[in-house]
Scaffold this motif. Structure first.
Motif, PDB file in Angstrom:
ATOM      1  N   ALA A  54      -1.345  -1.338  25.611  1.00  0.00           N
ATOM      2  CA  ALA A  54      -0.263  -1.675  26.505  1.00  0.00           C
ATOM      3  C   ALA A  54       0.757  -0.233  26.772  1.00  0.00           C
ATOM      4  N   VAL A  55       0.760   0.764  26.004  1.00  0.00           N
ATOM      5  CA  VAL A  55       1.315   1.763  26.266  1.00  0.00           C
ATOM      6  C   VAL A  55       0.696   2.514  27.433  1.00  0.00           C
ATOM      7  N   SER A  56      -0.693   2.609  27.272  1.00  0.00           N
ATOM      8  CA  SER A  56      -1.506   3.286  28.527  1.00  0.00           C
ATOM      9  C   SER A  56      -1.450   2.705  29.719  1.00  0.00           C
ATOM     10  N   MET A  57      -1.391   1.474  29.931  1.00  0.00           N
ATOM     11  CA  MET A  57      -1.340   0.505  30.842  1.00  0.00           C
ATOM     12  C   MET A  57       0.199   0.718  31.630  1.00  0.00           C
ATOM     13  N   LEU A  58       1.003   0.687  30.827  1.00  0.00           N
ATOM     14  CA  LEU A  58       2.606   0.635  31.555  1.00  0.00           C
ATOM     15  C   LEU A  58       3.043   2.010  31.719  1.00  0.00           C
ATOM     16  N   LEU A  59       2.609   3.083  31.186  1.00  0.00           N
ATOM     17  CA  LEU A  59       3.277   4.381  31.479  1.00  0.00           C
ATOM     18  C   LEU A  59       2.171   5.332  31.996  1.00  0.00           C
ATOM     19  N   ASN A  60       2.804   6.273  32.855  1.00  0.00           N
ATOM     20  CA  ASN A  60       1.811   7.485  33.319  1.00  0.00           C
ATOM     21  C   ASN A  60       1.804   8.591  32.326  1.00  0.00           C
ATOM     22  N   LYS A  61       1.056   9.398  32.527  1.00  0.00           N
ATOM     23  CA  LYS A  61       0.605  10.376  31.456  1.00  0.00           C
ATOM     24  C   LYS A  61       2.207  11.292  31.158  1.00  0.00           C
ATOM     25  N   LYS A  62       2.679  11.632  32.043  1.00  0.00           N
ATOM     26  CA  LYS A  62       4.103  12.291  31.807  1.00  0.00           C
ATOM     27  C   LYS A  62       4.843  11.390  30.770  1.00  0.00           C
ATOM     28  N   GLN A  63       5.065  10.231  31.181  1.00  0.00           N
ATOM     29  CA  GLN A  63       5.974   9.060  30.273  1.00  0.00           C
ATOM     30  C   GLN A  63       5.387   8.959  29.014  1.00  0.00           C
ATOM     31  N   GLN A  64       4.004   8.813  28.832  1.00  0.00           N
ATOM     32  CA  GLN A  64       3.472   8.792  27.520  1.00  0.00           C
ATOM     33  C   GLN A  64       3.754  10.091  26.729  1.00  0.00           C
ATOM     34  N   GLU A  65       3.663  11.244  27.385  1.00  0.00           N
ATOM     35  CA  GLU A  65       4.131  12.304  26.379  1.00  0.00           C
ATOM     36  C   GLU A  65       5.333  12.419  25.975  1.00  0.00           C
ATOM     37  N   ILE A  66       6.336  12.028  26.991  1.00  0.00           N
ATOM     38  CA  ILE A  66       7.833  12.087  26.515  1.00  0.00           C
ATOM     39  C   ILE A  66       7.775  10.998  25.312  1.00  0.00           C
ATOM     40  N   TYR A  67       7.205   9.583  25.547  1.00  0.00           N
ATOM     41  CA  TYR A  67       7.371   8.490  24.342  1.00  0.00           C
ATOM     42  C   TYR A  67       6.933   9.012  23.354  1.00  0.00           C
TER      43      TYR A  67
END
Length: 358
Positions: A54-67
């Motif tokens: 779900a995280v990978s589907m909803l966030l782009n790579k930069k957002q995932q790094e921040i999260y």
């Protein structure tokens, strides 16, 4: 959980008029409908892997790094539906027991009008002002963003102004109509609310909408913006008008508080506090409100640190358009829209509510 299952869940939430959707490891998804949480029994219990997907589907790579670095993240996204339709969501991802969890808020596609929301007619008058500070308050999920959106849209369709919104994240998407609207998102278009407000004052705005007064720097910048000839619309997580004024003043160091009282007294237009109450018949909720409009008495109370007297001014200010929460609850009960039992749960002062019912 794959992309199809997640999209189906979001569409089901839209179709059921849910306000929020919750996902977490070890439970089935849940939805908040008319203020009540309900399990989605047609779905499987979510695993750690489901939430990672779900995280990978909803966030782009930069957002995932921040999260994954900061362990929580506010974000917004638009879901493509059938026939070219879209739906806007606001999300907050966080960790609990070292697993990802998600709270999604469904943002209504159509920006509702002040009249649709049954808000006091005085709110329309606020949108005609050229300068000053107007605050919408209430608990999470009480419709503050929806009220602000209705005010911004009223200005957008009736006045030729430059409106800058500062949001975390962007919720409602506006199309410039009579006004020119620029929407800025924290983390993507600007680093912070306070920086964006200071910057906005150099961007020739007439109206600045600040998603939330979160800290000292933002509050200070908002008051300065209102003082220098801008209409500032914003929100606070407070219960009522006097609490909102105290919260603003209390963030400043003691030696600055009297100066801020003077500034706030001269710039404040009003405070609208709201709650959403379940309707007596059928589904849905209605806003119950408390409205403070800044007149000479209110300005004196603020300057002289007598905010405890503001409630009395509201109670006696009906002819000026003011009303307390309990006066409004009594009105809605008398109109048959909510039950007494439900109103008592949301009352600020049950004795006042009882007096207003007689």
């Amino acid at each position: 959980m794959n992309e199809v299952v997640l999209k189906n869940l979001l569409i089901e939430g839209i179709n059921k008029s849910a306000s929020d959707i919750h996902l977490g490891v070890g439970t089935k998804p849940a939805m908040r409908i008319d203020g009540t949480l309900a399990w989605c029994d047609d779905y499987e219990v979510l695993s750690k892997e489901d939430m990672k997907l779900a995280v990978s589907m909803l966030l782009n790579k930069k957002q995932q790094e921040i999260y994954y670095l900061e362990r929580e993240l506010d974000f917004g996204f638009t879901l493509d539906l059938n026939e070219g339709k879209t739906q806007r969501f606001r999300g907050n991802l966080f960790f609990e027991k070292n697993n990802s969890a998600l709270a999604l808020r469904i943002i209504l596609s159509n920006i509702r009008t002040i009249e649709n929301l049954s808000l006091p007619k005085e709110i329309t008058e606020i949108t005609q002002k050229n300068r000053g500070l107007f605050i919408v308050t209430g608990p999470t999920g009480s419709g503050k963003s929806t009220t602000l959106a209705a005010m911004v849209q009223k200005i957008n369709t009736t006045r030729a102004l430059h409106i800058i919104t500062i949001e975390d994240p962007i919720e409602y998407l506006y199309s410039s109509t009579k006004s020119l609207i620029h929407q800025r998102e924290i983390g993507r278009d600007t680093n912070s609310f306070s920086e964006a407000v200071v910057s906005a004052m150099r961007e020739d705005p007439d109206v600045i909408m600040i998603g939330e007064l979160r800290d000292f720097k933002t509050i200070s910048a908002a008051i300065t913006a209102a003082e220098t000839g801008h209409l500032v619309l914003t929100t606070l997580h407070t219960q009522d008008a006097s609490q909102s004024i105290d919260r603003i003043i209390d963030v400043f160091p003691p030696h600055q508080q009297q100066q801020i009282r003077v500034q706030l007294a001269s710039t404040l237009l009003g405070v609208l506090s709201q709650q959403l109450i379940p309707l007596a018949i059928g589904s849905g909720r209605i806003a119950a409100t408390e409205l403070l409009l800044a007149n000479s008495a209110v300005r004196n109370h603020i300057r002289e640190a007598k905010t405890s007297q503001i409630k009395n001014t509201i109670q006696t200010g009906l002819s000026l358009g003011m009303h307390t929460m309990d006066q409004d609850l009594a009105r809605i009960i008398k109109e048959g829209l909510i039950t007494k039992e439900e109103a008592f749960k949301y009352s600020y002062d049950i004795q006042e509510l009882k007096r207003n019912l007689h």
